[in-house]
Design a protein around this motif. Structure first.
Motif, PDB file in Angstrom:
ATOM      1  N   GLN A 114     -68.660 -10.227  43.404  1.00  0.00           N
ATOM      2  CA  GLN A 114     -69.755 -11.009  42.842  1.00  0.00           C
ATOM      3  C   GLN A 114     -69.404 -11.549  41.459  1.00  0.00           C
ATOM      4  O   GLN A 114     -69.757 -12.683  41.115  1.00  0.00           O
ATOM      5  CB  GLN A 114     -71.026 -10.154  42.765  1.00  0.00           C
ATOM      6  CG  GLN A 114     -71.508  -9.623  44.110  1.00  0.00           C
ATOM      7  CD  GLN A 114     -71.802 -10.718  45.107  1.00  0.00           C
ATOM      8  OE1 GLN A 114     -72.373 -11.756  44.745  1.00  0.00           O
ATOM      9  NE2 GLN A 114     -71.420 -10.528  46.351  1.00  0.00           N
ATOM     10  N   GLU A 115     -68.705 -10.765  40.655  1.00  0.00           N
ATOM     11  CA  GLU A 115     -68.304 -11.217  39.321  1.00  0.00           C
ATOM     12  C   GLU A 115     -67.345 -12.403  39.400  1.00  0.00           C
ATOM     13  O   GLU A 115     -67.451 -13.360  38.627  1.00  0.00           O
ATOM     14  CB  GLU A 115     -67.662 -10.068  38.541  1.00  0.00           C
ATOM     15  CG  GLU A 115     -68.654  -9.045  38.035  1.00  0.00           C
ATOM     16  CD  GLU A 115     -68.040  -8.086  37.039  1.00  0.00           C
ATOM     17  OE1 GLU A 115     -66.969  -8.424  36.457  1.00  0.00           O
ATOM     18  OE2 GLU A 115     -68.615  -7.003  36.840  1.00  0.00           O
ATOM     19  N   VAL A 116     -66.408 -12.335  40.326  1.00  0.00           N
ATOM     20  CA  VAL A 116     -65.450 -13.427  40.480  1.00  0.00           C
ATOM     21  C   VAL A 116     -66.157 -14.674  40.996  1.00  0.00           C
ATOM     22  O   VAL A 116     -65.900 -15.795  40.527  1.00  0.00           O
ATOM     23  CB  VAL A 116     -64.300 -13.020  41.424  1.00  0.00           C
ATOM     24  CG1 VAL A 116     -63.386 -14.211  41.704  1.00  0.00           C
ATOM     25  CG2 VAL A 116     -63.487 -11.885  40.797  1.00  0.00           C
ATOM     26  N   PHE A 117     -67.071 -14.512  41.962  1.00  0.00           N
ATOM     27  CA  PHE A 117     -67.861 -15.652  42.441  1.00  0.00           C
ATOM     28  C   PHE A 117     -68.572 -16.326  41.268  1.00  0.00           C
ATOM     29  O   PHE A 117     -68.518 -17.558  41.111  1.00  0.00           O
ATOM     30  CB  PHE A 117     -68.915 -15.189  43.451  1.00  0.00           C
ATOM     31  CG  PHE A 117     -68.388 -14.815  44.806  1.00  0.00           C
ATOM     32  CD1 PHE A 117     -67.034 -14.848  45.076  1.00  0.00           C
ATOM     33  CD2 PHE A 117     -69.245 -14.422  45.819  1.00  0.00           C
ATOM     34  CE1 PHE A 117     -66.544 -14.492  46.330  1.00  0.00           C
ATOM     35  CE2 PHE A 117     -68.785 -14.077  47.065  1.00  0.00           C
ATOM     36  CZ  PHE A 117     -67.432 -14.104  47.322  1.00  0.00           C
ATOM     37  N   SER A 118     -69.243 -15.530  40.455  1.00  0.00           N
ATOM     38  CA  SER A 118     -70.028 -16.057  39.339  1.00  0.00           C
ATOM     39  C   SER A 118     -69.146 -16.783  38.336  1.00  0.00           C
ATOM     40  O   SER A 118     -69.502 -17.854  37.837  1.00  0.00           O
ATOM     41  CB  SER A 118     -70.780 -14.912  38.659  1.00  0.00           C
ATOM     42  OG  SER A 118     -71.562 -15.388  37.582  1.00  0.00           O
ATOM     43  N   ALA A 119     -67.966 -16.210  38.052  1.00  0.00           N
ATOM     44  CA  ALA A 119     -67.062 -16.832  37.084  1.00  0.00           C
ATOM     45  C   ALA A 119     -66.548 -18.172  37.587  1.00  0.00           C
ATOM     46  O   ALA A 119     -66.433 -19.136  36.816  1.00  0.00           O
ATOM     47  CB  ALA A 119     -65.897 -15.886  36.800  1.00  0.00           C
ATOM     48  N   LEU A 120     -66.247 -18.272  38.870  1.00  0.00           N
ATOM     49  CA  LEU A 120     -65.729 -19.520  39.428  1.00  0.00           C
ATOM     50  C   LEU A 120     -66.803 -20.592  39.527  1.00  0.00           C
ATOM     51  O   LEU A 120     -66.540 -21.775  39.318  1.00  0.00           O
ATOM     52  CB  LEU A 120     -65.131 -19.268  40.817  1.00  0.00           C
ATOM     53  CG  LEU A 120     -63.843 -18.450  40.864  1.00  0.00           C
ATOM     54  CD1 LEU A 120     -63.458 -18.147  42.310  1.00  0.00           C
ATOM     55  CD2 LEU A 120     -62.700 -19.201  40.178  1.00  0.00           C
ATOM     56  N   LEU A 121     -68.021 -20.174  39.827  1.00  0.00           N
ATOM     57  CA  LEU A 121     -69.114 -21.129  40.030  1.00  0.00           C
ATOM     58  C   LEU A 121     -69.822 -21.487  38.731  1.00  0.00           C
ATOM     59  O   LEU A 121     -70.601 -22.440  38.685  1.00  0.00           O
ATOM     60  CB  LEU A 121     -70.121 -20.549  41.021  1.00  0.00           C
ATOM     61  CG  LEU A 121     -69.595 -20.359  42.450  1.00  0.00           C
ATOM     62  CD1 LEU A 121     -70.542 -19.466  43.252  1.00  0.00           C
ATOM     63  CD2 LEU A 121     -69.408 -21.695  43.142  1.00  0.00           C
ATOM     64  N   GLY A 122     -69.583 -20.718  37.677  1.00  0.00           N
ATOM     65  CA  GLY A 122     -70.215 -21.011  36.397  1.00  0.00           C
ATOM     66  C   GLY A 122     -71.710 -20.767  36.395  1.00  0.00           C
ATOM     67  O   GLY A 122     -72.447 -21.362  35.601  1.00  0.00           O
ATOM     68  N   THR A 123     -72.172 -19.898  37.274  1.00  0.00           N
ATOM     69  CA  THR A 123     -73.594 -19.586  37.344  1.00  0.00           C
ATOM     70  C   THR A 123     -73.760 -18.194  37.918  1.00  0.00           C
ATOM     71  O   THR A 123     -72.819 -17.641  38.517  1.00  0.00           O
ATOM     72  CB  THR A 123     -74.348 -20.609  38.222  1.00  0.00           C
ATOM     73  OG1 THR A 123     -75.757 -20.331  38.165  1.00  0.00           O
ATOM     74  CG2 THR A 123     -73.893 -20.540  39.663  1.00  0.00           C
ATOM     75  N   HIS A 124     -74.948 -17.606  37.724  1.00  0.00           N
ATOM     76  CA  HIS A 124     -75.151 -16.275  38.277  1.00  0.00           C
ATOM     77  C   HIS A 124     -75.335 -16.371  39.779  1.00  0.00           C
ATOM     78  O   HIS A 124     -75.767 -17.403  40.313  1.00  0.00           O
ATOM     79  CB  HIS A 124     -76.366 -15.601  37.623  1.00  0.00           C
ATOM     80  CG  HIS A 124     -77.679 -16.160  38.088  1.00  0.00           C
ATOM     81  ND1 HIS A 124     -78.147 -17.408  37.698  1.00  0.00           N
ATOM     82  CD2 HIS A 124     -78.625 -15.634  38.919  1.00  0.00           C
ATOM     83  CE1 HIS A 124     -79.316 -17.620  38.259  1.00  0.00           C
ATOM     84  NE2 HIS A 124     -79.641 -16.575  39.005  1.00  0.00           N
TER      85      HIS A 124
END
Length: 238
Positions: free
Chosen positions: A195-205
């Motif tokens: 989830q942290e990697v998803f958030s970092a790549l997408l620039g959103t929570h």
């Protein structure tokens, strides 16, 4: 009729047992020729080839062409290479493995040495490698949806059977399979890192809604999309 049914069932059972013996010899002695397999199993050449043909068709066995080794003092042969058979990766998987147990034991040791943060760091590094070709969103004009689609495609390529769909004011990434689900049951850092990697790549929570590791049939991650803000003039005209 009953006798015919019994004989048919026994025949299928015998054939299944023989095929298991063929696969076991391929595991232990492969690559090996059909002739050698027949000798060890007491089967005719035609009989063992019938089993091999089925195993090849099912993707459990593959053919390897190897020239026979010449006897000492004799020149190398010039004939056609002898057909040898060996198990494919899929065939080997039929015998089971303990990779999940090994991975879980390794993470247990890592936690003992470096704590939960060490496990988390490893999990983040692993997920970043899987998604290494996905560029993070850095500008407001970049599309969260497009990046999410690329992210889902990368997951799909790595065995997660991932799809993406619209849901309300956002999109959802659904993973219909998790290759590390059994390990993640005991090491939730794997899911947290994802989830942290998803958030970092997408620039959103992002919002984890369900997890296979928690007993659900699917892993679902919701990605809220910021609604378009209208200025005061647009609101007054609405």
């Amino acid at each position: 009729m009953a006798e015919e049914t019994r004989l048919s069932t026994e025949t299928r059972s015998t054939e299944g047992d023989t095929r298991c013996q063929v696969m076991l010899l391929l595991l232990k002695d492969g690559p090996i020729t059909a002739s050698d397999l027949g000798t060890q199993l007491g089967l005719s050449a035609a009989g063992v080839r019938r089993h091999l043909d089925i195993l090849v068709e099912d993707g459990l066995t593959e053919i390897v062409n190897r020239r026979p080794q010449p006897k000492k003092g004799q020149p190398a042969g010039r004939g056609r290479p002898a057909k040898h058979f060996r198990l494919t990766d899929r065939g080997r998987s039929q015998f089971g493995h303990t990779y999940d147990e090994l991975a879980s034991d390794a993470l247990d040791t890592l936690r003992e040495v470096g704590g939960s943060e060490a496990v988390k760091k490893f999990a983040i590094s692993r997920m970043e490698r899987i998604l290494t070709d996905i560029q993070p969103i850095l500008r407001e004009d970049e599309s969260v949806v497009d990046t999410a689609r690329r992210l889902a495609a990368a997951l799909d390529d790595n065995g997660y059977a991932a799809t993406i769909s619209e849901a309300g004011h956002g999109v959802q990434i659904c993973q219909h399979h998790c290759p590390v689900a059994h390990v993640a049951e005991h090491h939730p850092e794997l899911c947290e890192a994802e989830q942290e990697v998803f958030s970092a790549l997408l620039g959103t929570h992002v919002q984890p809604l369900a997890s296979i590791a928690d007993g659900h049939g699917i892993c679902t991650t919701n990605i809220p999309l910021t609604p378009i803000k209208r200025n005061s003039d647009e609101r007054s005209r609405a």
